[in-house]
Design an enzyme around this catalytic site. Structure first.
Site, PDB file in Angstrom:
ATOM      1  N   THR A 199      26.108  21.360  42.730  1.00 40.50           N
ATOM      2  CA  THR A 199      26.283  20.680  41.442  1.00 40.50           C
ATOM      3  C   THR A 199      26.979  21.553  40.401  1.00 40.50           C
ATOM      4  O   THR A 199      27.312  21.092  39.317  1.00 40.50           O
ATOM      5  CB  THR A 199      24.924  20.208  40.877  1.00 40.50           C
ATOM      6  N   TYR A 247      46.435  34.196  51.767  1.00 42.41           N
ATOM      7  CA  TYR A 247      47.221  32.976  51.551  1.00 42.41           C
ATOM      8  C   TYR A 247      48.701  33.292  51.698  1.00 42.41           C
ATOM      9  O   TYR A 247      49.469  32.524  52.254  1.00 42.41           O
ATOM     10  CB  TYR A 247      46.973  32.367  50.158  1.00 42.41           C
ATOM     11  N   ILE A 300      30.473  32.756  49.117  1.00 39.73           N
ATOM     12  CA  ILE A 300      31.676  32.816  48.287  1.00 39.73           C
ATOM     13  C   ILE A 300      31.437  33.678  47.037  1.00 39.73           C
ATOM     14  O   ILE A 300      32.344  34.340  46.547  1.00 39.73           O
ATOM     15  CB  ILE A 300      32.083  31.384  47.839  1.00 39.73           C
ATOM     16  N   THR A 301      30.210  33.668  46.530  1.00 34.49           N
ATOM     17  CA  THR A 301      29.845  34.349  45.284  1.00 34.49           C
ATOM     18  C   THR A 301      30.390  35.774  45.177  1.00 34.49           C
ATOM     19  O   THR A 301      30.306  36.549  46.118  1.00 34.49           O
ATOM     20  CB  THR A 301      28.305  34.399  45.169  1.00 34.49           C
ATOM     21  N   GLU A 302      30.950  36.099  43.984  1.00 36.76           N
ATOM     22  CA  GLU A 302      31.414  37.461  43.683  1.00 36.76           C
ATOM     23  C   GLU A 302      30.342  38.192  42.886  1.00 36.76           C
ATOM     24  O   GLU A 302      29.507  37.564  42.261  1.00 36.76           O
ATOM     25  CB  GLU A 302      32.629  37.404  42.745  1.00 36.76           C
ATOM     26  N   HIS A 340      30.218  64.337  46.276  1.00 37.99           N
ATOM     27  CA  HIS A 340      30.504  64.975  47.564  1.00 37.99           C
ATOM     28  C   HIS A 340      30.125  64.032  48.696  1.00 37.99           C
ATOM     29  O   HIS A 340      30.738  64.045  49.755  1.00 37.99           O
ATOM     30  CB  HIS A 340      29.700  66.271  47.700  1.00 37.99           C
ATOM     31  N   GLU A 394      43.291  46.746  53.108  1.00 34.35           N
ATOM     32  CA  GLU A 394      43.735  47.380  51.875  1.00 34.35           C
ATOM     33  C   GLU A 394      43.067  48.736  51.747  1.00 34.35           C
ATOM     34  O   GLU A 394      42.146  49.055  52.510  1.00 34.35           O
ATOM     35  CB  GLU A 394      43.447  46.486  50.655  1.00 34.35           C
TER      36      GLU A 394
END
Lengths: 367, 285
Positions: free
Chosen positions: B16, B157, B94-96, B245, B207
């Site tokens: 929702t 993408y 999906i949450t960041e 270190h 990356e």
């Protein structure tokens, strides 16, 4: 967020890890005052966030309050590793019998906290890890379980501790791990942990807190190192500002600029789902950086909508503080609408990343 | 295709919310089997024809759901992830900005319950023509035989688009997530592609930072026989920040683009200099 040594030590002390007696000063006068109160030889330590501070001359010693004043005056007016020294930590100088190393870090590969310990601490620890890996003890902690004192004693024994030192070093390891958990740390490090007479003292302390946990640690919100930011921004030496959505794509745009013979001036990642307002702020932010001659905005929308980006670009150009060429690549979610908005405003754009990068470099060279 | 196939029946946690409802629509339009939504306190309502339940336990009583996609905000994501791990086989987060300590616990719990976790901080997974559990724009993907695994969202993408616009397509495409702690790793996904009859070649997009690419290179050398191509973003980035270190001790020189490219080339992986190199490499296979 990395904490300054003096902030980290306040936390260590609160959690039962002994640190040297001392205080923070931002004037030579205060340095002298603290040295006088301590009444013994002192270490005056620059409070900067970069590592390797000792080797760069950021830690000095003084055997009298007068000398402490002198040393403080020198440090407080200098730069170490490019950082201006605003404060120094003045501490009693601890006579060293032995130096140990203890840290807790997040191990990305095992996806667990990792305790690293050695009986040979000090600035050469990385060299030691390379040449004598057997002298470095590694212990992964179950993130769902409790870390018990006996486990810490086992680590201490493996380090080569004997007799009472097994329990005493174990206790510090146990406290350091619990502090790492309690404060949502990414790194908690003591190097060196010094054995001095009957005392074990954390002579240096490093603590880095997970920025994403700040919502449950309001005490760090007021920390000056914590900067709530709408986007990731790094200044570089070139003249082409690179703005993009997503770190990987933005890094790639920088790589392409370089490959075409240009030099990036910024890395600015607007993240996912940026609003027109964020786009406007991002463009204004790089324009206000004087090295920037060309702005290269590269967006391939997923969660970010191309129409929102286009609206932000139009707004940014309306009130930009200086006139600067803007090379735009815009595709992805809602691209028809986004490209229509740019066309109506008379702003040119590209749809291929590599073509756009080449164009940005060409524009920069023509200036 | 791997992990996401015709038998995947998913519910949406946080259906929702703004992102949850927007992407539920996109996933449904793509043809994904979304069989339920979960938002505590909103059980009994319906959204886009999907019935909402108060809990996963409740949704399981009425549907044959076996997967979840999570859009719940970071402070509540651990709770949502545990609930999904307990009841389901596949969880896409999906949450960041989930705290790393929460992520370590989520991954350990997932391991114990033998639940597959993708993410957090991921665009998700797409099997073109079958469905997508994620936020990627569906139209840039096309059915095909190239398996893509990536740490980066939008860069995925870019490459999918390059492949599609050159008349080729993807078997399955997975974003493993950009966080330090994630569920499926490069090696886990490459192993699945190796065993997948629909996948002819693989593209790995990495990356700078961490040593996931170096470890993947080791894995490829030992276990992968299909062709693997790679791209590493950040060749020109300045060196990253140090983690005391301890960081240097565990990373042992890994983390830079050079280190990753060297490790991959040693494993006979073709490393592309720019995105447009990949379609050329694929055509030559």
């Amino acid at each position: 967020m990395k904490l300054y040594e003096y902030n980290a030590k306040e936390i260590f002390k609160k959690e039962g890890i002994p640190t040297p007696d001392g205080g923070v000063a931002n004037t030579p006068k205060d340095v002298e005052k603290i040295a006088k109160r301590l009444g013994k030889p002192v270490a005056v330590k620059s409070q900067i966030l970069a590592g390797g501070r000792g080797k760069a001359g950021g830690i000095r010693f003084a055997d009298s309050p007068e000398n402490a004043y002198k040393v403080g005056e020198e440090l407080l007016s200098s730069l170490i590793k490019g950082e201006k020294i605003e404060r120094v930590l003045v501490e009693e100088k601890i006579p060293i019998e032995e130096e140990f190393y203890i840290s807790v870090i997040v191990d990305r590969t095992m996806k667990k906290p990792l305790i690293i310990a050695s009986s040979e601490g000090g600035v050469e620890i990385e060299e030691l890890a390379h040449k004598h890996p057997e002298k470095i003890i590694r212990y992964h902690v179950d993130p769902l379980g409790e870390f018990l004192p006996y486990e810490a004693r086992e680590i201490a024994r493996k380090m080569g501790m004997e007799g009472k030192l097994i329990s005493r070093v174990g206790s510090i390891i146990w406290r350091l791990y619990n502090l790492f958990r309690k404060y949502d740390a990414l790194l908690a490090e003591i190097n060196p942990l010094v054995l001095s007479g009957d005392n074990l003292v954390a002579v240096d302390a490093k603590l880095e807190i997970d920025d994403d946990s700040i919502f449950r640690h309001p005490e760090f919100k007021k920390q000056e190192e914590y900067e709530a930011s709408e986007f990731a921004f790094v200044k570089l030496d070139g003249n082409i500002a690179v703005i993009g959505n997503g770190a990987g794509l933005t890094l790639t745009a920088m790589d392409l600029i370089k490959l075409q013979g240009g030099e990036p001036a910024t890395f600015l990642d607007i993240g996912g789902g940026a609003s027109p307002e964020i786009i406007r702020k991002a463009i204004n932010r790089v324009i206000s950086y004087s090295k920037v001659d060309v702005v290269f905005l590269n967006v391939l929308g997923g969660i970010t909508r191309a129409d929102d980006v286009a609206k932000g670009v139009v707004e940014a150009l309306r009130d930009a503080e200086r006139d600067i060429p803007l090379v735009i690549r815009l595709t992805g979610t809602n691209e028809e609408e986004g490209q229509r908005i740019l066309k109506e405003a008379g702003i040119p754009f590209e749809t291929s990343l590599e073509k756009a990068a080449a164009k940005a470099v060409e524009v920069a060279k023509r200036l | 295709m791997i992990i996401l196939d015709e038998n995947t029946r998913c519910l949406v946690q946080g259906i929702t919310g703004k992102q949850g409802s927007f992407h539920t629509r996109q996933m449904l339009e793509y043809g994904t089997k979304i069989v339920a939504g979960v938002t505590p306190g909103k059980g009994g309502q319906e959204l886009l024809g999907v019935k909402i339940y108060n809990s996963i336990e409740e949704a399981k009583e009425e549907t044959d759901v076996n997967a979840s996609i999570i859009f719940v905000p970071a402070p509540f994501a651990k709770d949502a992830a545990y609930e999904a791990i307990k009841h389901l086989d596949l969880v896409v987060i999906i949450t960041e900005h989930i705290p790393v300590h929460d992520s370590m616990q989520i991954m350990e719990y997932g391991k114990r319950m033998k639940t597959t976790i993708i993410g957090p901080n991921t665009p998700g997974i797409i099997t073109p023509g079958v469905g997508k559990l994620g936020i990627m724009p569906g139209h840039i993907f096309q059915e095909g035989d190239i398996g893509i695994v990536s740490r980066s969202g939008t860069l995925t993408y870019e490459f999918a688009h390059q492949i599609t616009s050159n008349g080729m397509g993807q078997s399955t495409c997975i974003g493993i997530g950009g966080d330090p702690i994630v569920g499926l790793t490069f090696a886990d996904v490459l192993k699945e592609f190796e065993e997948d009859k629909d996948t002819r070649a693989m593209l790995m997009i990495g990356e700078i930072g961490g040593d996931a690419e170096e470890r993947a290179a080791e894995y490829i050398k030992e276990h992968i026989s299909k062709p693997v191509m790679a791209f590493i973003a950040g060749r020109t980035a300045p060196p990253g920040k140090r983690m005391g270190h301890a960081g240097a001790i565990i990373e042992r020189g890994a983390g830079t683009a050079e280190s990753k490219i060297r490790a991959l080339e040693k494993a006979d992986v073709q490393v592309a200099e720019k995105p447009s190199d990949i379609p050329e490499m694929l055509k030559e296979l």
